[in-house]
Design a protein around this motif. Structure first.
Motif, PDB file in Angstrom:
ATOM      1  N   GLY A   4       0.828  -1.204   0.000  1.00  0.00           N
ATOM      2  CA  GLY A   4       0.000   0.000   0.000  1.00  0.00           C
ATOM      3  C   GLY A   4       0.853   1.240   0.000  1.00  0.00           C
ATOM      4  N   GLY A   5       0.462   2.220  -0.804  1.00  0.00           N
ATOM      5  CA  GLY A   5       1.200   3.474  -0.805  1.00  0.00           C
ATOM      6  C   GLY A   5       1.475   3.985  -2.197  1.00  0.00           C
ATOM      7  N   ASN A   6       2.606   4.672  -2.333  1.00  0.00           N
ATOM      8  CA  ASN A   6       2.955   5.292  -3.605  1.00  0.00           C
ATOM      9  C   ASN A   6       3.313   4.241  -4.646  1.00  0.00           C
ATOM     10  OD1 ASN A   6       3.549   7.506  -5.348  1.00  0.00           O
ATOM     11  ND2 ASN A   6       5.728   7.149  -4.993  1.00  0.00           N
ATOM     12  N   LEU A   7       2.761   4.411  -5.836  1.00  0.00           N
ATOM     13  CA  LEU A   7       3.073   3.537  -6.969  1.00  0.00           C
ATOM     14  C   LEU A   7       3.752   4.395  -8.025  1.00  0.00           C
ATOM     15  CD1 LEU A   7      -0.310   1.583  -7.069  1.00  0.00           C
ATOM     16  CD2 LEU A   7       1.894   0.710  -6.285  1.00  0.00           C
ATOM     17  N   GLY A   8       5.034   4.655  -7.799  1.00  0.00           N
ATOM     18  CA  GLY A   8       5.793   5.525  -8.697  1.00  0.00           C
ATOM     19  C   GLY A   8       7.074   4.860  -9.137  1.00  0.00           C
ATOM     20  N   LYS A   9       7.915   5.616  -9.796  1.00  0.00           N
ATOM     21  CA  LYS A   9       9.181   5.075 -10.291  1.00  0.00           C
ATOM     22  C   LYS A   9      10.084   4.536  -9.176  1.00  0.00           C
ATOM     23  CE  LYS A   9       9.309   7.710 -14.605  1.00  0.00           C
ATOM     24  NZ  LYS A   9       9.093   6.476 -15.408  1.00  0.00           N
ATOM     25  N   PRO A  10      10.134   5.167  -7.993  1.00  0.00           N
ATOM     26  CA  PRO A  10      11.006   4.630  -6.941  1.00  0.00           C
ATOM     27  C   PRO A  10      10.665   3.205  -6.522  1.00  0.00           C
ATOM     28  CG  PRO A  10      10.360   6.886  -6.430  1.00  0.00           C
ATOM     29  CD  PRO A  10       9.530   6.463  -7.598  1.00  0.00           C
ATOM     30  N   GLN A  11       9.414   2.782  -6.755  1.00  0.00           N
ATOM     31  CA  GLN A  11       8.999   1.460  -6.304  1.00  0.00           C
ATOM     32  C   GLN A  11       9.350   0.344  -7.298  1.00  0.00           C
ATOM     33  OE1 GLN A  11       6.962   4.321  -5.653  1.00  0.00           O
ATOM     34  NE2 GLN A  11       8.000   4.088  -3.681  1.00  0.00           N
ATOM     35  N   GLY A  12       9.859   0.688  -8.468  1.00  0.00           N
ATOM     36  CA  GLY A  12      10.247  -0.348  -9.420  1.00  0.00           C
ATOM     37  C   GLY A  12       9.070  -1.212  -9.839  1.00  0.00           C
ATOM     38  N   ILE A  13       8.049  -0.592 -10.409  1.00  0.00           N
ATOM     39  CA  ILE A  13       6.800  -1.281 -10.723  1.00  0.00           C
ATOM     40  C   ILE A  13       6.998  -2.413 -11.731  1.00  0.00           C
ATOM     41  CG2 ILE A  13       4.456  -0.978 -11.634  1.00  0.00           C
ATOM     42  CD1 ILE A  13       5.004   0.197  -8.815  1.00  0.00           C
ATOM     43  N   ASP A  14       7.953  -2.285 -12.632  1.00  0.00           N
ATOM     44  CA  ASP A  14       8.209  -3.373 -13.587  1.00  0.00           C
ATOM     45  C   ASP A  14       8.580  -4.663 -12.860  1.00  0.00           C
ATOM     46  OD1 ASP A  14       7.672  -1.845 -15.835  1.00  0.00           O
ATOM     47  OD2 ASP A  14       9.744  -1.146 -16.031  1.00  0.00           O
ATOM     48  N   PHE A  15       9.388  -4.545 -11.816  1.00  0.00           N
ATOM     49  CA  PHE A  15       9.758  -5.729 -11.037  1.00  0.00           C
ATOM     50  C   PHE A  15       8.549  -6.284 -10.301  1.00  0.00           C
ATOM     51  CE2 PHE A  15      11.243  -7.642  -7.021  1.00  0.00           C
ATOM     52  CZ  PHE A  15      11.988  -8.693  -7.544  1.00  0.00           C
ATOM     53  N   LEU A  16       7.719  -5.412  -9.757  1.00  0.00           N
ATOM     54  CA  LEU A  16       6.503  -5.851  -9.079  1.00  0.00           C
ATOM     55  C   LEU A  16       5.630  -6.668 -10.027  1.00  0.00           C
ATOM     56  CD1 LEU A  16       4.279  -5.948  -6.948  1.00  0.00           C
ATOM     57  CD2 LEU A  16       3.713  -3.575  -7.491  1.00  0.00           C
ATOM     58  N   ILE A  17       5.477  -6.202 -11.258  1.00  0.00           N
ATOM     59  CA  ILE A  17       4.669  -6.933 -12.242  1.00  0.00           C
ATOM     60  C   ILE A  17       5.278  -8.300 -12.541  1.00  0.00           C
ATOM     61  CG2 ILE A  17       3.906  -6.932 -14.658  1.00  0.00           C
ATOM     62  CD1 ILE A  17       3.562  -3.889 -14.404  1.00  0.00           C
ATOM     63  N   GLU A  18       6.601  -8.350 -12.675  1.00  0.00           N
ATOM     64  CA  GLU A  18       7.261  -9.628 -12.918  1.00  0.00           C
ATOM     65  C   GLU A  18       7.056 -10.585 -11.741  1.00  0.00           C
ATOM     66  OE1 GLU A  18       8.717 -10.718 -15.734  1.00  0.00           O
ATOM     67  OE2 GLU A  18       7.870  -8.837 -16.523  1.00  0.00           O
ATOM     68  N   CYS A  19       7.029 -10.049 -10.532  1.00  0.00           N
ATOM     69  CA  CYS A  19       6.780 -10.886  -9.357  1.00  0.00           C
ATOM     70  C   CYS A  19       5.366 -11.438  -9.367  1.00  0.00           C
ATOM     71  CB  CYS A  19       7.020 -10.081  -8.076  1.00  0.00           C
ATOM     72  SG  CYS A  19       8.752  -9.692  -7.769  1.00  0.00           S
ATOM     73  N   LEU A  20       4.406 -10.619  -9.755  1.00  0.00           N
ATOM     74  CA  LEU A  20       3.023 -11.096  -9.851  1.00  0.00           C
ATOM     75  C   LEU A  20       2.914 -12.204 -10.892  1.00  0.00           C
ATOM     76  CD1 LEU A  20       1.060  -7.708  -9.688  1.00  0.00           C
ATOM     77  CD2 LEU A  20       1.396  -9.377  -7.855  1.00  0.00           C
ATOM     78  N   LYS A  21       3.571 -12.013 -12.028  1.00  0.00           N
ATOM     79  CA  LYS A  21       3.560 -13.042 -13.068  1.00  0.00           C
ATOM     80  C   LYS A  21       4.208 -14.336 -12.569  1.00  0.00           C
ATOM     81  CE  LYS A  21       3.835  -9.911 -17.078  1.00  0.00           C
ATOM     82  NZ  LYS A  21       4.698  -9.479 -18.208  1.00  0.00           N
ATOM     83  N   GLY A  22       5.296 -14.191 -11.840  1.00  0.00           N
ATOM     84  CA  GLY A  22       6.055 -15.357 -11.408  1.00  0.00           C
ATOM     85  C   GLY A  22       5.429 -16.115 -10.266  1.00  0.00           C
ATOM     86  N   ASN A  23       4.381 -15.557  -9.661  1.00  0.00           N
ATOM     87  CA  ASN A  23       3.758 -16.220  -8.518  1.00  0.00           C
ATOM     88  C   ASN A  23       2.440 -16.905  -8.859  1.00  0.00           C
ATOM     89  OD1 ASN A  23       5.013 -15.863  -5.650  1.00  0.00           O
ATOM     90  ND2 ASN A  23       5.535 -14.008  -6.772  1.00  0.00           N
ATOM     91  N   ASN A  24       2.128 -17.016 -10.128  1.00  0.00           N
ATOM     92  CA  ASN A  24       0.889 -17.670 -10.518  1.00  0.00           C
ATOM     93  C   ASN A  24       0.821 -19.123 -10.039  1.00  0.00           C
ATOM     94  OD1 ASN A  24      -0.742 -15.747 -11.856  1.00  0.00           O
ATOM     95  ND2 ASN A  24       0.636 -15.791 -13.612  1.00  0.00           N
ATOM     96  N   TYR A  25       1.994 -19.739  -9.889  1.00  0.00           N
ATOM     97  CA  TYR A  25       2.003 -21.162  -9.510  1.00  0.00           C
ATOM     98  C   TYR A  25       1.957 -21.367  -8.000  1.00  0.00           C
ATOM     99  CZ  TYR A  25       6.915 -20.669  -8.208  1.00  0.00           C
ATOM    100  OH  TYR A  25       8.084 -20.275  -7.600  1.00  0.00           O
ATOM    101  N   ILE A  26       2.134 -20.305  -7.213  1.00  0.00           N
ATOM    102  CA  ILE A  26       2.067 -20.426  -5.753  1.00  0.00           C
ATOM    103  C   ILE A  26       0.608 -20.210  -5.342  1.00  0.00           C
ATOM    104  CG2 ILE A  26       2.965 -19.636  -3.538  1.00  0.00           C
ATOM    105  CD1 ILE A  26       5.439 -18.623  -4.951  1.00  0.00           C
ATOM    106  N   HIS A  27      -0.133 -21.277  -5.279  1.00  0.00           N
ATOM    107  CA  HIS A  27      -1.582 -21.170  -5.123  1.00  0.00           C
ATOM    108  C   HIS A  27      -2.012 -20.702  -3.737  1.00  0.00           C
ATOM    109  CE1 HIS A  27      -1.967 -22.949  -9.057  1.00  0.00           C
ATOM    110  NE2 HIS A  27      -1.290 -24.026  -8.679  1.00  0.00           N
ATOM    111  N   GLN A  28      -1.087 -20.742  -2.771  1.00  0.00           N
ATOM    112  CA  GLN A  28      -1.457 -20.325  -1.421  1.00  0.00           C
ATOM    113  C   GLN A  28      -1.199 -18.841  -1.166  1.00  0.00           C
ATOM    114  OE1 GLN A  28       0.890 -23.779   0.306  1.00  0.00           O
ATOM    115  NE2 GLN A  28      -0.784 -23.713   1.786  1.00  0.00           N
ATOM    116  N   ALA A  29      -0.676 -18.127  -2.170  1.00  0.00           N
ATOM    117  CA  ALA A  29      -0.359 -16.696  -2.010  1.00  0.00           C
ATOM    118  C   ALA A  29      -1.288 -15.836  -2.855  1.00  0.00           C
ATOM    119  CB  ALA A  29       1.087 -16.436  -2.395  1.00  0.00           C
ATOM    120  N   PHE A  30      -1.680 -14.684  -2.288  1.00  0.00           N
ATOM    121  CA  PHE A  30      -2.537 -13.733  -2.995  1.00  0.00           C
ATOM    122  C   PHE A  30      -2.039 -12.331  -2.678  1.00  0.00           C
ATOM    123  CE2 PHE A  30      -6.213 -11.093  -3.849  1.00  0.00           C
ATOM    124  CZ  PHE A  30      -6.764 -11.672  -4.983  1.00  0.00           C
TER     125      PHE A  30
END
Length: 400
Positions: free
Chosen positions: A228-254
């Protein structure tokens, strides 16, 4: 003492929770007279106003837009804030003699304001260093190092450090960085004065957690990670998106992402296009509503762009700790927030360019026993190190 507090954070009421309002109340309750100067952005359509609220004087100065806008408008508005604040102080506080000036970064452009009040009133000044600019902008390729823009703001930064009697840094890495890159500044005036809050008791029951999760369509049978909070360049949003993509197989995490910023639309585009089943994206919520949501989650997330060479230390950490939540931080290697989290045994860290390591940390947090243990440690560490009373005492120690 009569204290002048300068900030570009918009403060609706002195009773709201936050790192600045909590500290201001400490000074007020300690018997000091506090005069706050903070902005009202043009988009709010309000004039400059002076009010006294619950024992604190507020001078809210109408300025240009510095949030929720493009970089050009933000830059131009930031350049003239100093003159606008100075003129407002000369007009509204011309008969007030201040003993202490407390200001925070950003911005680093209040040097003339501080110089004026110090000379007029023979006051001392204390800088709360929350942002190291312009180097952070250089790290994110917003402008070129040693270009004209950089040289101008670097000059302002040096002058601000020079005129400050004391500089309170968020962590030891910040102290070390300022000393290393500003050798002409007396090391004796640089110290740790961390982000801090008033610590509250938060009691979550199963019914309230179930209710808020149902409201936002968040599953009840998974480990919920929240950012929660600022969603700007300092947060490295591209990496966040890659993490979301990479966690599709971890069914116990949301994952729950709630906030606003210049990169929000990039996230929204990903959610609209890919429709991930392991995550929910929410626009910025009212503060009280967000706190209810955060308190119903299991693990707090912190993201920082891996390109940073300056040691950021996000205040978002404190709200997670107050909720007795363990923390997973994915950051650059120059901040020491990961060291603090792991040494305090209330979370885990990985570098923010390694999705595989991030996924391994996510898997570790699926263990409820680990989460419970780290959550308790988080609240204990907060109480021992990050209370607003602690920060107040660090500042006042110079004036006893």
């Amino acid at each position: 003492m009569k204290i002048l507090f300068l900030s570009i954070s918009y403060i609706k009421t002195i009773e709201e929770k936050g790192i600045y309002t909590d500290l201001i109340r400490q000074f007020r309750d300690g018997g000091h007279q506090v005069y706050v100067v903070n902005p009202i952005e043009k988009r709010l359509n309000k004039p400059t106003q002076y009010v006294i609220e619950n024992g604190v004087h507020f001078l809210r100065v109408r300025i240009g837009n510095i949030t929720q806008n493009n970089l050009i408008e933000k830059g131009l508005s930031t350049l003239i804030i100093e003159r606008q604040f100075l003129n407002a102080i000369k007009h509204h506080y011309r008969e007030v003699v201040f003993d202490l000036i407390i200001n925070s970064t950003p911005p680093i452009t209040f040097e003339k304001v501080i110089r004026f009040v110090k000379k007029r009133d023979n006051a001392k000044s204390y800088l709360l260093l929350k942002d190291i600019f312009p180097q952070n902008a250089v790290d994110l390729n917003m402008f070129r190092k040693n270009g004209l823009i950089y040289k101008y703001f670097r000059m302002k930064e040096k002058r601000l450090y020079q005129i400050s009697d004391y500089i309170g840094c968020m962590s030891q890495a910040n102290v070390d960085y300022i000393k290393k890159h500003n050798p002409r500044i007396s090391a004796n005036k640089i110290e740790i004065c961390p982000n801090s809050i008033d610590i509250l008791s938060i009691n979550n029951n199963d019914d309230s957690v179930k209710q808020i999760r149902e409201k936002y369509n968040i599953p009840s049978d998974k480990t919920i990670f929240i950012y929660g909070g600022n969603l700007g360049k300092p947060q490295g949003i591209d990496f966040l998106i890659e993490c979301l993509k990479g966690n599709n197989y971890i069914h116990q995490a949301f994952f729950v992402i709630a906030g606003a910023g210049t990169e929000f639309n990039k996230l929204k585009h990903y959610f609209d296009a890919e429709k991930p089943t392991n995550a929910r994206l929410l626009e910025e919520l009212p503060k009280d509503e967000y706190e209810l949501l955060a308190n119903s989650c299991d693990v707090g997330l912190i993201f920082l762009d891996h390109r940073f060479t300056i040691p950021n230390f996000p205040s978002r950490l404190l709200s997670y700790m107050q909720s007795s939540m363990p923390v997973l931080a994915a950051t650059d290697v120059h901040t020491d927030i990961g060291q603090v989290i792991e040494q305090g045994k209330f979370g885990l860290w990985c570098e923010s360019n390694n999705v595989e390591q991030f996924n391994k940390k996510i898997n570790q947090f699926v263990d409820s026993t680990l989460r419970e243990s780290m959550g308790k440690n988080a609240k204990t560490y907060l109480e021992q190190n990050y209370s607003s009373k602690h920060s107040y005492e660090i500042i006042m120690n110079h004036f006893k």
